[in-house]
Enzyme design. Structure first.
Site, short mmCIF file in Angstrom:
data_model
loop_
_atom_site.label_atom_id
_atom_site.label_comp_id
_atom_site.label_asym_id
_atom_site.label_seq_id
_atom_site.Cartn_x
_atom_site.Cartn_y
_atom_site.Cartn_z
N ASP A 117 -57.90 15.45 -39.26
CA ASP A 117 -57.59 14.56 -38.15
C ASP A 117 -58.65 14.74 -37.07
O ASP A 117 -58.98 15.87 -36.68
CB ASP A 117 -56.19 14.89 -37.59
CG ASP A 117 -55.72 13.85 -36.59
OD1 ASP A 117 -56.11 12.68 -36.71
OD2 ASP A 117 -54.94 14.22 -35.70
N HIS A 124 -58.57 8.13 -24.85
CA HIS A 124 -57.49 9.09 -25.09
C HIS A 124 -57.89 10.48 -24.60
O HIS A 124 -57.09 11.18 -23.97
CB HIS A 124 -57.16 9.13 -26.58
CG HIS A 124 -56.18 10.21 -26.94
ND1 HIS A 124 -54.87 10.22 -26.52
CD2 HIS A 124 -56.34 11.35 -27.69
CE1 HIS A 124 -54.26 11.29 -27.00
NE2 HIS A 124 -55.12 12.00 -27.69
N GLU A 190 -48.86 9.64 -32.63
CA GLU A 190 -50.27 9.32 -32.41
C GLU A 190 -50.60 8.16 -33.34
O GLU A 190 -50.53 8.31 -34.57
CB GLU A 190 -51.17 10.53 -32.67
CG GLU A 190 -50.98 11.63 -31.64
CD GLU A 190 -52.00 12.75 -31.75
OE1 GLU A 190 -52.71 12.81 -32.78
OE2 GLU A 190 -52.08 13.56 -30.82
N GLU A 192 -52.91 5.97 -35.29
CA GLU A 192 -54.24 6.23 -35.81
C GLU A 192 -54.56 5.31 -36.99
O GLU A 192 -53.69 4.62 -37.52
CB GLU A 192 -54.36 7.69 -36.26
CG GLU A 192 -53.95 8.69 -35.18
CD GLU A 192 -54.32 10.13 -35.53
OE1 GLU A 192 -55.20 10.32 -36.41
OE2 GLU A 192 -53.74 11.05 -34.94
N ARG A 225 -45.38 17.92 -28.63
CA ARG A 225 -46.30 18.30 -27.55
C ARG A 225 -45.96 19.66 -26.93
O ARG A 225 -46.87 20.40 -26.54
CB ARG A 225 -46.29 17.23 -26.46
CG ARG A 225 -46.69 15.84 -26.92
CD ARG A 225 -48.11 15.78 -27.41
NE ARG A 225 -48.49 14.41 -27.75
CZ ARG A 225 -49.64 14.09 -28.34
NH1 ARG A 225 -50.53 15.03 -28.64
NH2 ARG A 225 -49.90 12.83 -28.62
N GLN A 228 -47.05 22.36 -29.43
CA GLN A 228 -48.51 22.38 -29.46
C GLN A 228 -49.09 23.04 -28.22
O GLN A 228 -50.05 23.83 -28.30
CB GLN A 228 -49.03 20.95 -29.60
CG GLN A 228 -50.56 20.85 -29.67
CD GLN A 228 -51.03 19.41 -29.78
OE1 GLN A 228 -50.22 18.48 -29.89
NE2 GLN A 228 -52.33 19.20 -29.73
N LYS A 241 -48.21 19.99 -35.12
CA LYS A 241 -48.75 18.82 -35.80
C LYS A 241 -48.44 18.79 -37.29
O LYS A 241 -48.51 17.72 -37.91
CB LYS A 241 -50.28 18.80 -35.64
CG LYS A 241 -50.75 18.83 -34.21
CD LYS A 241 -50.61 17.47 -33.55
CE LYS A 241 -51.62 16.50 -34.10
NZ LYS A 241 -51.55 15.20 -33.41
N GLU A 346 -49.39 9.57 -23.21
CA GLU A 346 -50.15 8.73 -22.27
C GLU A 346 -49.28 7.64 -21.65
O GLU A 346 -49.39 7.36 -20.46
CB GLU A 346 -51.33 8.09 -23.00
CG GLU A 346 -52.34 9.09 -23.52
CD GLU A 346 -53.30 8.43 -24.50
OE1 GLU A 346 -54.37 7.97 -24.06
OE2 GLU A 346 -52.96 8.34 -25.70
#
Length: 399
Positions: A117, A124, A190, A192, A225, A228, A241, A346
């Site tokens: 990743d 970002h 996320e 992606e 989060r 992490q 993750k 975000e």
């Protein structure tokens, strides 16, 4: 020009022809399929029916044998598909192998070998820096010199629709004196874009990207989060993750994205020679993120600072090898506007600005029962759109 009845606005027209794996009616047998309009062509059966030379590559219940066969075979299969679906003489032969899309169950299309990743959106990266360090105005010093990434966990890459169990782990809020253990309270997504490797190799140049990468999918790299934040220093992401990464059901071949290729953003300073590119490999994908059916963001993939050929070149420049079925993902896709952010970190600005939804509902991070759906389309020929199929997941409570 086709004997099929296709709507003009179908995301699965003849210019697309993505590949996936499906089953029907609870049957255990998994077959390779290609969505066309609102149907799926059973490619495993069609190749056998027409005695195609590549038929033996389509019987494994995953795409890996086809991926490993290389670009020459990829072209042959795509050309055969186009011929079969445009020439009326094949209609009676292939109609029995068309299944309504609504009746199929899709599965993980690829047996994933390794998963990497990246962290390639400048918007970002800047947002994340400001959220965690409000006085931060600059990127990390290495960010514009190399595509930052980490090695993920291939075993927890899951098919779209797989329930996402809220992970447990250690958390330590900033105002806490000591860490605690329990379910993540800051579960996030996320949004992606993923790239699926076909042929092995090492030290792959940017010019050889299309010789090794088979196609493109959508990825939701779920993130805890709070877990992490406590664990990541000094070695980076781990349990925050590794619990789940969802991928969309259909792999869109690179050949279907010719009209979507654009220049990436200007890069300053000029990258090292091994990261320089002479071809356009930015991709003009229009992404959408929906929470419980409500559109919350529309990230533009063309804004990504580092492109997929640069990511592939970087992750193999040290001699690391590629394997058939490798998956590497772009990192969170975020644009310059508030409604283009690719994560709830975000969108809620670290939880300080709750996201407002219809009916007076608000969210900072995900709650049990929330469903997240990420979709995307890209330009095709003649004003058509190339669809990717959604990657979706619903959060369920962890035991």
């Amino acid at each position: 020009m086709t004997w099929l009845e296709l709507a003009d606005d179908t995301p699965f027209g003849l210019a697309n022809l993505p590949y996936g794996v499906f089953s029907v009616g609870g049957a255990p047998e998994r077959r390779v399929g290609v969505p066309v309009g609102d149907q799926v062509l059973d490619l495993t059966a069609a190749a056998a029916e027409t005695a195609a030379s590549f038929a033996p590559l389509l019987t494994a219940g995953v795409l890996n044998p086809l991926l490993a066969a290389g670009p020459g075979t990829w072209r042959e299969v795509r050309e055969s598909l186009t011929e079969w679906l445009t020439e009326p003489r094949y209609a009676d032969q292939l109609r029995p192998h068309l299944v309504p899309l609504a009746e199929v169950t899709t599965h993980l299309a690829v047996e994933v070998a390794d998963y990497v990743d990246f962290y390639s959106s400048e918007h970002h990266a800047l947002n994340a820096g400001k959220i965690f360090r409000p006085d931060a105005t600059e990127l990390p010093p290495n960010w514009k010199h190399l595509p930052i990434g980490y090695h993920g966990r291939a075993g927890t890459v899951v098919a779209s629709g797989t329930p996402i169990v809220r992970p447990h782990g250690q958390r330590k809020p900033r105002n806490a004196d000591a860490p605690s253990f329990g379910p993540s309270q800051r579960l996030d997504i996320e949004a992606e874009v993923g790239f699926v490797v076909g042929t092995p190799g090492t030290r792959v140049s940017t010019a050889d990207f299309a010789d090794h990468v088979f196609g493109v999918c959508l990825v939701n790299d779920w993130s805890a989060r709070d877990i992490q934040a406590w664990e990541y220093q000094p070695l980076g992401p781990f349990l925050g993750k590794s619990f789940a990464t969802s991928v969309s059901p259909w792999i869109v071949p690179l050949a279907a994205l010719e009209h979507a290729r654009v220049d990436g953003p200007p890069q300053d300073p000029e990258p090292f020679e091994y990261l320089r590119t002479s071809e356009k490999w930015g991709l003009d994908l229009a992404m959408e993120i929906r929470l419980n059916g409500h559109l919350v963001s529309s990230p533009p993939f063309a804004t990504q600072y580092w492109t997929a050929p640069q990511q592939l070149a970087h992750m193999t420049v040290n001699g690391a090898s590629l394997r058939t079925g490798d998956l590497f993902a772009s990192g969170t896709v975020t644009g310059p506007e508030r409604d283009q952010r690719g994560s709830f970190l975000e969108l809620s600005w670290g939880g300080r600005e709750p996201l407002e939804l219809p009916g007076g509902v608000t969210r900072t991070f995900l709650e049990d029962g929330d469903e997240v759906v990420i979709g995307a389309t890209a330009p095709g020929p003649g004003g058509t759109r190339i669809g990717f199929g959604d990657v979706r997941g619903t959060v369920v409570a962890g035991g």
